[in-house]
Design a protein around this motif. Structure first.
Motif, PDB file in Angstrom:
ATOM      1  N   ASN A 182     -65.818  29.709 -52.638  1.00  0.00           N
ATOM      2  CA  ASN A 182     -65.791  28.000 -51.959  1.00  0.00           C
ATOM      3  C   ASN A 182     -64.881  27.249 -53.170  1.00  0.00           C
ATOM      4  O   ASN A 182     -65.153  25.996 -52.534  1.00  0.00           O
ATOM      5  CB  ASN A 182     -67.438  28.328 -51.220  1.00  0.00           C
ATOM      6  CG  ASN A 182     -67.423  28.867 -49.730  1.00  0.00           C
ATOM      7  OD1 ASN A 182     -67.221  29.282 -49.452  1.00  0.00           O
ATOM      8  ND2 ASN A 182     -69.271  28.628 -50.091  1.00  0.00           N
ATOM      9  N   LEU A 183     -66.206  27.634 -54.051  1.00  0.00           N
ATOM     10  CA  LEU A 183     -65.286  26.924 -55.018  1.00  0.00           C
ATOM     11  C   LEU A 183     -64.038  26.879 -55.077  1.00  0.00           C
ATOM     12  O   LEU A 183     -63.182  25.779 -55.973  1.00  0.00           O
ATOM     13  CB  LEU A 183     -65.974  27.390 -56.847  1.00  0.00           C
ATOM     14  CG  LEU A 183     -65.782  26.512 -57.465  1.00  0.00           C
ATOM     15  CD1 LEU A 183     -66.718  24.879 -57.802  1.00  0.00           C
ATOM     16  CD2 LEU A 183     -66.665  27.464 -59.473  1.00  0.00           C
ATOM     17  N   ALA A 184     -63.019  27.887 -55.024  1.00  0.00           N
ATOM     18  CA  ALA A 184     -62.012  28.118 -55.125  1.00  0.00           C
ATOM     19  C   ALA A 184     -61.217  27.426 -54.131  1.00  0.00           C
ATOM     20  O   ALA A 184     -60.018  26.761 -54.329  1.00  0.00           O
ATOM     21  CB  ALA A 184     -61.268  30.031 -55.141  1.00  0.00           C
ATOM     22  N   LYS A 185     -61.722  27.653 -52.488  1.00  0.00           N
ATOM     23  CA  LYS A 185     -61.261  26.456 -52.047  1.00  0.00           C
ATOM     24  C   LYS A 185     -61.676  25.618 -51.645  1.00  0.00           C
ATOM     25  O   LYS A 185     -60.139  23.863 -51.882  1.00  0.00           O
ATOM     26  CB  LYS A 185     -61.475  26.590 -50.633  1.00  0.00           C
ATOM     27  CG  LYS A 185     -61.575  27.876 -49.800  1.00  0.00           C
ATOM     28  CD  LYS A 185     -62.722  28.663 -48.707  1.00  0.00           C
ATOM     29  CE  LYS A 185     -62.333  29.628 -48.274  1.00  0.00           C
ATOM     30  NZ  LYS A 185     -63.074  30.186 -47.211  1.00  0.00           N
ATOM     31  N   ASP A 186     -62.755  24.806 -52.118  1.00  0.00           N
ATOM     32  CA  ASP A 186     -62.859  23.027 -53.226  1.00  0.00           C
ATOM     33  C   ASP A 186     -62.061  22.868 -53.799  1.00  0.00           C
ATOM     34  O   ASP A 186     -61.325  21.535 -54.251  1.00  0.00           O
ATOM     35  CB  ASP A 186     -63.962  23.135 -52.823  1.00  0.00           C
ATOM     36  CG  ASP A 186     -65.952  23.115 -52.066  1.00  0.00           C
ATOM     37  OD1 ASP A 186     -64.856  23.560 -51.445  1.00  0.00           O
ATOM     38  OD2 ASP A 186     -66.552  23.270 -51.837  1.00  0.00           O
ATOM     39  N   LEU A 187     -61.355  23.765 -55.145  1.00  0.00           N
ATOM     40  CA  LEU A 187     -60.731  22.905 -56.293  1.00  0.00           C
ATOM     41  C   LEU A 187     -59.088  23.243 -55.748  1.00  0.00           C
ATOM     42  O   LEU A 187     -58.228  21.983 -55.699  1.00  0.00           O
ATOM     43  CB  LEU A 187     -60.770  23.675 -57.313  1.00  0.00           C
ATOM     44  CG  LEU A 187     -61.872  23.943 -58.004  1.00  0.00           C
ATOM     45  CD1 LEU A 187     -62.190  25.104 -59.013  1.00  0.00           C
ATOM     46  CD2 LEU A 187     -61.960  22.166 -58.718  1.00  0.00           C
ATOM     47  N   ASP A 188     -58.319  23.236 -54.329  1.00  0.00           N
ATOM     48  CA  ASP A 188     -57.015  23.869 -54.148  1.00  0.00           C
ATOM     49  C   ASP A 188     -57.480  22.984 -52.891  1.00  0.00           C
ATOM     50  O   ASP A 188     -56.441  22.363 -52.919  1.00  0.00           O
ATOM     51  CB  ASP A 188     -56.871  24.885 -53.645  1.00  0.00           C
ATOM     52  CG  ASP A 188     -56.467  26.103 -54.494  1.00  0.00           C
ATOM     53  OD1 ASP A 188     -56.976  25.705 -56.246  1.00  0.00           O
ATOM     54  OD2 ASP A 188     -57.127  27.769 -54.926  1.00  0.00           O
ATOM     55  N   ASP A 189     -57.966  22.476 -52.622  1.00  0.00           N
ATOM     56  CA  ASP A 189     -57.636  21.553 -51.060  1.00  0.00           C
ATOM     57  C   ASP A 189     -58.745  20.025 -51.355  1.00  0.00           C
ATOM     58  O   ASP A 189     -60.139  20.903 -50.218  1.00  0.00           O
ATOM     59  CB  ASP A 189     -58.332  22.528 -50.093  1.00  0.00           C
ATOM     60  CG  ASP A 189     -57.922  21.724 -48.509  1.00  0.00           C
ATOM     61  OD1 ASP A 189     -57.046  21.054 -48.947  1.00  0.00           O
ATOM     62  OD2 ASP A 189     -58.399  21.992 -47.704  1.00  0.00           O
ATOM     63  N   TRP A 190     -57.918  19.554 -52.142  1.00  0.00           N
ATOM     64  CA  TRP A 190     -58.661  18.109 -52.337  1.00  0.00           C
ATOM     65  C   TRP A 190     -57.956  16.886 -52.011  1.00  0.00           C
ATOM     66  O   TRP A 190     -56.632  17.227 -52.358  1.00  0.00           O
ATOM     67  CB  TRP A 190     -59.674  18.184 -53.486  1.00  0.00           C
ATOM     68  CG  TRP A 190     -58.433  17.960 -54.541  1.00  0.00           C
ATOM     69  CD1 TRP A 190     -58.469  19.001 -55.331  1.00  0.00           C
ATOM     70  CD2 TRP A 190     -58.869  16.737 -55.057  1.00  0.00           C
ATOM     71  NE1 TRP A 190     -57.214  18.919 -56.266  1.00  0.00           N
ATOM     72  CE2 TRP A 190     -57.809  16.906 -56.712  1.00  0.00           C
ATOM     73  CE3 TRP A 190     -58.591  15.867 -55.378  1.00  0.00           C
ATOM     74  CZ2 TRP A 190     -57.201  16.400 -57.050  1.00  0.00           C
ATOM     75  CZ3 TRP A 190     -57.730  15.155 -55.708  1.00  0.00           C
ATOM     76  CH2 TRP A 190     -57.029  15.137 -56.945  1.00  0.00           C
ATOM     77  N   GLU A 191     -58.301  15.934 -51.606  1.00  0.00           N
ATOM     78  CA  GLU A 191     -57.523  15.006 -51.092  1.00  0.00           C
ATOM     79  C   GLU A 191     -58.269  13.169 -51.716  1.00  0.00           C
ATOM     80  O   GLU A 191     -59.307  13.363 -51.837  1.00  0.00           O
ATOM     81  CB  GLU A 191     -57.229  14.711 -49.845  1.00  0.00           C
ATOM     82  CG  GLU A 191     -56.380  13.136 -49.546  1.00  0.00           C
ATOM     83  CD  GLU A 191     -56.551  13.073 -47.699  1.00  0.00           C
ATOM     84  OE1 GLU A 191     -56.131  11.523 -47.418  1.00  0.00           O
ATOM     85  OE2 GLU A 191     -56.638  14.133 -46.832  1.00  0.00           O
TER      86      GLU A 191
END
Length: 122
Positions: free
Chosen positions: A98-107
């Motif tokens: 979840n941490l990796a997804k949050d770092l890659d997908d942010w706006e």
């Protein structure tokens, strides 16, 4: 030449008063009649004011007291009990996926400004 005496003239009516006798004795024994009563008053005042000061601090201590952890957190009878281990280990450590997804997908989003505020551009 005649020598004048250093004694002030006091009339017979003035010579018999308590004040005049005190003045005469004060000139002879200043510590006994002035210093000793002053020191005694200060010491007695200290002993008499000690209970009043103690009452003041006891009243202050009744207002300010140590709180338990539950009172400090504002949890009354209606709140749930807090277990620090559960709060830390279960809720606050995200999984690595979840941490990796949050770092890659942010706006990045701008917050709407209040009317009359500048955007920092001069």
């Amino acid at each position: 030449m005649a020598v004048f005496s250093s004694k002030k003239f006091r009339s017979s009516a003035e010579a018999n008063t308590i004040a005049s006798r005190y003045r005469v004795h004060l000139a002879r024994h200043p510590f006994l009649l002035f210093g000793l009563p002053f020191i005694a008053t200060m010491v007695a005042g200290s002993f008499f004011l000690t209970p009043a000061t103690a009452i003041r601090y006891e009243k202050h201590d009744r207002k300010v007291r140590r709180l338990s952890k539950e009172e400090e957190l504002g949890i009354g009878k209606a709140g749930r009990r807090v277990d620090m281990k559960e709060e830390y280990y279960v809720r606050w450590i995200p999984s690595l996926d979840n941490l990796a997804k949050d770092l890659d997908d942010w706006e990045q989003k701008r917050v709407k400004r209040l009317p009359g505020e500048h955007d920092g551009v001069i």
